[in-house]
Design an enzyme around this catalytic site. Structure first.
Site, PDB file in Angstrom:
ATOM      1  N   TYR A  97      -9.639  -1.996   3.152  1.00 53.09           N
ATOM      2  CA  TYR A  97     -10.418  -2.145   1.925  1.00 53.09           C
ATOM      3  C   TYR A  97     -10.634  -0.716   1.446  1.00 53.09           C
ATOM      4  CZ  TYR A  97     -14.303  -3.765  -1.054  1.00 53.09           C
ATOM      5  OH  TYR A  97     -15.127  -4.062  -2.116  1.00 53.09           O
ATOM      6  N   TYR A 136     -17.938   2.807   2.067  1.00 50.01           N
ATOM      7  CA  TYR A 136     -16.545   2.845   2.540  1.00 50.01           C
ATOM      8  C   TYR A 136     -16.435   3.692   3.812  1.00 50.01           C
ATOM      9  CZ  TYR A 136     -11.663   4.505   2.654  1.00 50.01           C
ATOM     10  OH  TYR A 136     -10.397   4.861   3.043  1.00 50.01           O
ATOM     11  N   THR A 151     -10.306   8.099   7.654  1.00 49.68           N
ATOM     12  CA  THR A 151     -10.597   8.870   6.437  1.00 49.68           C
ATOM     13  C   THR A 151     -11.520  10.067   6.657  1.00 49.68           C
ATOM     14  OG1 THR A 151     -11.665   8.678   4.264  1.00 49.68           O
ATOM     15  CG2 THR A 151     -12.485   7.227   5.959  1.00 49.68           C
ATOM     16  N   ASP A 152     -11.394  11.043   5.771  1.00 53.66           N
ATOM     17  CA  ASP A 152     -12.324  12.179   5.699  1.00 53.66           C
ATOM     18  C   ASP A 152     -13.737  11.731   5.308  1.00 53.66           C
ATOM     19  OD1 ASP A 152     -10.936  11.436   3.284  1.00 53.66           O
ATOM     20  OD2 ASP A 152     -11.924  13.103   2.265  1.00 53.66           O
ATOM     21  N   GLY A 178       0.825  -1.211   0.000  1.00 51.61           N
ATOM     22  CA  GLY A 178       0.000   0.000   0.000  1.00 51.61           C
ATOM     23  C   GLY A 178       0.860   1.262   0.000  1.00 51.61           C
ATOM     24  N   TRP A 205      -7.167  12.089   0.500  1.00 49.09           N
ATOM     25  CA  TRP A 205      -6.610  12.460  -0.812  1.00 49.09           C
ATOM     26  C   TRP A 205      -5.118  12.080  -0.903  1.00 49.09           C
ATOM     27  CZ3 TRP A 205      -8.785  17.365  -3.580  1.00 49.09           C
ATOM     28  CH2 TRP A 205     -10.177  17.400  -3.459  1.00 49.09           C
TER      29      TRP A 205
HETATM   30  N1  NAP Z   1      -5.801   6.436  -0.430  1.00 51.03           N
HETATM   31  C1  NAP Z   1      -6.489   7.476   0.070  1.00 51.03           C
HETATM   32  O1  NAP Z   1      -6.734   8.490  -0.627  1.00 51.03           O
HETATM   33  C2  NAP Z   1      -6.930   7.464   1.504  1.00 51.03           C
HETATM   34  C3  NAP Z   1      -7.748   8.520   1.965  1.00 51.03           C
HETATM   35  C4  NAP Z   1      -8.158   8.525   3.290  1.00 51.03           C
HETATM   36  C5  NAP Z   1      -7.774   7.507   4.141  1.00 51.03           C
HETATM   37  N2  NAP Z   1      -7.021   6.481   3.669  1.00 51.03           N
HETATM   38  C6  NAP Z   1      -6.673   5.399   4.605  1.00 51.03           C
HETATM   39  O2  NAP Z   1      -5.269   5.371   4.742  1.00 51.03           O
HETATM   40  C7  NAP Z   1      -4.840   4.010   4.910  1.00 51.03           C
HETATM   41  C8  NAP Z   1      -3.744   3.688   3.925  1.00 51.03           C
HETATM   42  O3  NAP Z   1      -4.236   3.833   2.612  1.00 51.03           O
HETATM   43  P1  NAP Z   1      -3.345   3.577   1.326  1.00 51.03           P
HETATM   44  O4  NAP Z   1      -3.628   4.683   0.370  1.00 51.03           O
HETATM   45  O5  NAP Z   1      -1.956   3.255   1.737  1.00 51.03           O
HETATM   46  O6  NAP Z   1      -4.042   2.253   0.779  1.00 51.03           O
HETATM   47  P2  NAP Z   1      -3.752   1.468  -0.567  1.00 51.03           P
HETATM   48  O7  NAP Z   1      -2.571   2.017  -1.274  1.00 51.03           O
HETATM   49  O8  NAP Z   1      -5.051   1.337  -1.276  1.00 51.03           O
HETATM   50  O9  NAP Z   1      -3.330   0.035  -0.022  1.00 51.03           O
HETATM   51  C9  NAP Z   1      -4.216  -0.774   0.673  1.00 51.03           C
HETATM   52  C10 NAP Z   1      -3.403  -1.684   1.563  1.00 51.03           C
HETATM   53  O10 NAP Z   1      -4.313  -2.508   2.273  1.00 51.03           O
HETATM   54  C11 NAP Z   1      -3.929  -3.848   2.062  1.00 51.03           C
HETATM   55  N3  NAP Z   1      -5.104  -4.729   2.049  1.00 51.03           N
HETATM   56  C12 NAP Z   1      -6.235  -4.584   1.336  1.00 51.03           C
HETATM   57  N4  NAP Z   1      -7.053  -5.634   1.574  1.00 51.03           N
HETATM   58  C13 NAP Z   1      -6.402  -6.424   2.462  1.00 51.03           C
HETATM   59  C14 NAP Z   1      -6.724  -7.638   3.103  1.00 51.03           C
HETATM   60  N5  NAP Z   1      -7.883  -8.288   2.891  1.00 51.03           N
HETATM   61  N6  NAP Z   1      -5.833  -8.181   3.959  1.00 51.03           N
HETATM   62  C15 NAP Z   1      -4.646  -7.559   4.194  1.00 51.03           C
HETATM   63  N7  NAP Z   1      -4.276  -6.411   3.615  1.00 51.03           N
HETATM   64  C16 NAP Z   1      -5.160  -5.850   2.760  1.00 51.03           C
HETATM   65  C17 NAP Z   1      -3.231  -3.897   0.729  1.00 51.03           C
HETATM   66  O11 NAP Z   1      -2.499  -5.077   0.714  1.00 51.03           O
HETATM   67  P3  NAP Z   1      -1.349  -5.459  -0.378  1.00 51.03           P
HETATM   68  O12 NAP Z   1      -0.146  -4.728   0.069  1.00 51.03           O
HETATM   69  O13 NAP Z   1      -1.262  -6.929  -0.230  1.00 51.03           O
HETATM   70  O14 NAP Z   1      -1.884  -5.018  -1.702  1.00 51.03           O
HETATM   71  C18 NAP Z   1      -2.441  -2.594   0.805  1.00 51.03           C
HETATM   72  O15 NAP Z   1      -1.259  -2.767   1.527  1.00 51.03           O
HETATM   73  C19 NAP Z   1      -6.090   3.150   4.812  1.00 51.03           C
HETATM   74  O16 NAP Z   1      -6.573   2.884   6.103  1.00 51.03           O
HETATM   75  C20 NAP Z   1      -7.083   4.029   4.096  1.00 51.03           C
HETATM   76  O17 NAP Z   1      -8.411   3.708   4.459  1.00 51.03           O
HETATM   77  C21 NAP Z   1      -6.579   6.444   2.375  1.00 51.03           C
END
Ligand code: NAP
Length: 299
Positions: A67, A131, A107-108, A15, A156
């Protein structure tokens, strides 16, 4: 004198946040980051969580996996809630059993976006999609499972890794001269590297002090706000400066770009509490964006 590194166990393998944490922790030198993910730790199988985390011997746990498929969650809410709610509870309960702090990313999207100014932690939550609902279940579960927690709401997120808006813009600009981009949703573009720096600082504070004021709910996003169209415009300006692809931005309302999940119109988060309690303030989003664009173009 040799310095004893502490073990930061992070959920997920590839991630954006976990990858950035691995890179930044190496530069910082206090923490050894151990990434634990599928198949050993599978959020869709909450029963796998405890053994996988125990095996990794954490001094602090960072719950960064989730997720994150916002649109897909609309038709898959049960799986999203299992991963983001039930497994978040299992992660925090394990942290409690091991007597270590847990930092949980949220998250926001727990807000409905109707507020006219940036949201503070005390504002009422009212997610408008599956979500956001699943992440809210996780926030409450973490807070209920251990007092020794920090929930960090971010938003974001972009980075050189995985899938994100910045990478999508650069890819589309290779083949398109102009792009229609939503201009009536505003938020805080946030570099995953800056999140990583913030998480490392918060983790250090939690291990150094038992002060209850350092625990609880905090907002952590890049400084300054933008609409998606503003963000895209800046991405293309940075790309042009670095000799990369650009496109012109046509500003459209979100009603012209329907998606399965509704997004909040106002996603801005006020990070004053994090700054006051933890001394953490993320960079302005524009220089952070330029850094990521340059790095992607150099790859
Ligand atoms: N992306 C955004 O814009 C955003 C915004 C607000 C909050 N957030 C929060 O910030 C955090 C980090 O987000 P990110 O952007 O780093 O996420 P990301 O790039 O979408 O990556 C998701 C991560 O979760 C892992 N994952 C998904 N399903 C899984 C499962 N069933 N079992 C184990 N691992 C699983 C993935 O595993 P793999 O490494 O195996 O693929 C990956 O490491 C999350 O909690 C997200 O909700 C993100």
């Amino acid at each position: 004198m040799s310095v004893q590194h502490q073990r930061m166990v992070v959920t997920g393998r590839k991630g954006q946040v976990v990858t950035s944490l691995i890179e930044r922790a190496e530069a910082q030198g206090r923490f050894d980051v151990v990434a634990v993910g599928r198949p050993a730790l599978d959020l869709c199988r909450p029963e796998t969580v405890e053994a996988a985390l125990r095996e990794a011997c954490p001094d602090v746990i960072v719950s960064a996996a989730a997720y994150t498929a916002v649109d897909q969650a609309e038709t898959d809410e049960e799986a999203a809630t299992l991963a983001n709610g039930t497994s978040a509870r299992a992660i925090a309960a394990t942290a409690n059993a091991l007597d270590v702090p847990v930092i949980h990313l949220s998250t926001d999207y727990v807000f409905d976006g109707s507020k006219a100014s940036p949201y503070i932690e005390a504002d009422p939550v009212a997610p408008i999609g599956a979500y956001g609902r699943s992440k809210l279940v996780g926030e409450l579960a973490v807070a209920g499972a251990t007092a020794n927690h920090v929930v960090l709401r971010t938003a974001w997120v972009y980075s050189p890794f995985g899938k994100n808006f910045l990478k999508t813009m650069l890819r589309l600009a290779e083949t398109r001269e102009s792009l229609n981009i939503v201009d009536d949703q505003i938020g805080n573009p946030t570099s995953a590297f800056d999140i990583a720096d913030g998480v490392l600082a918060v983790a250090g504070n939690l291990l150094d002090s038992e002060d209850s004021k350092l625990r609880g709910l905090f907002h952590m996003v890049g400084t300054g706000d933008a609409s998606w169209a503003d963000f895209a415009t800046e991405i293309f300006a940075c790309s042009a400066d670095a000799g990369g692809p650009t496109a012109s931005v046509v500003r459209i309302p979100s009603s012209h770009y329907p998606t399965p999940a509704k997004r909040p119109a106002n996603s801005r988060l006020d990070c004053g509490k994090l700054r006051e309690m933890h001394g953490v303030c993320l960079r302005q989003w524009m220089p952070a964006t330029a850094e990521t664009v340059k790095r992607l173009l150099q790859q």
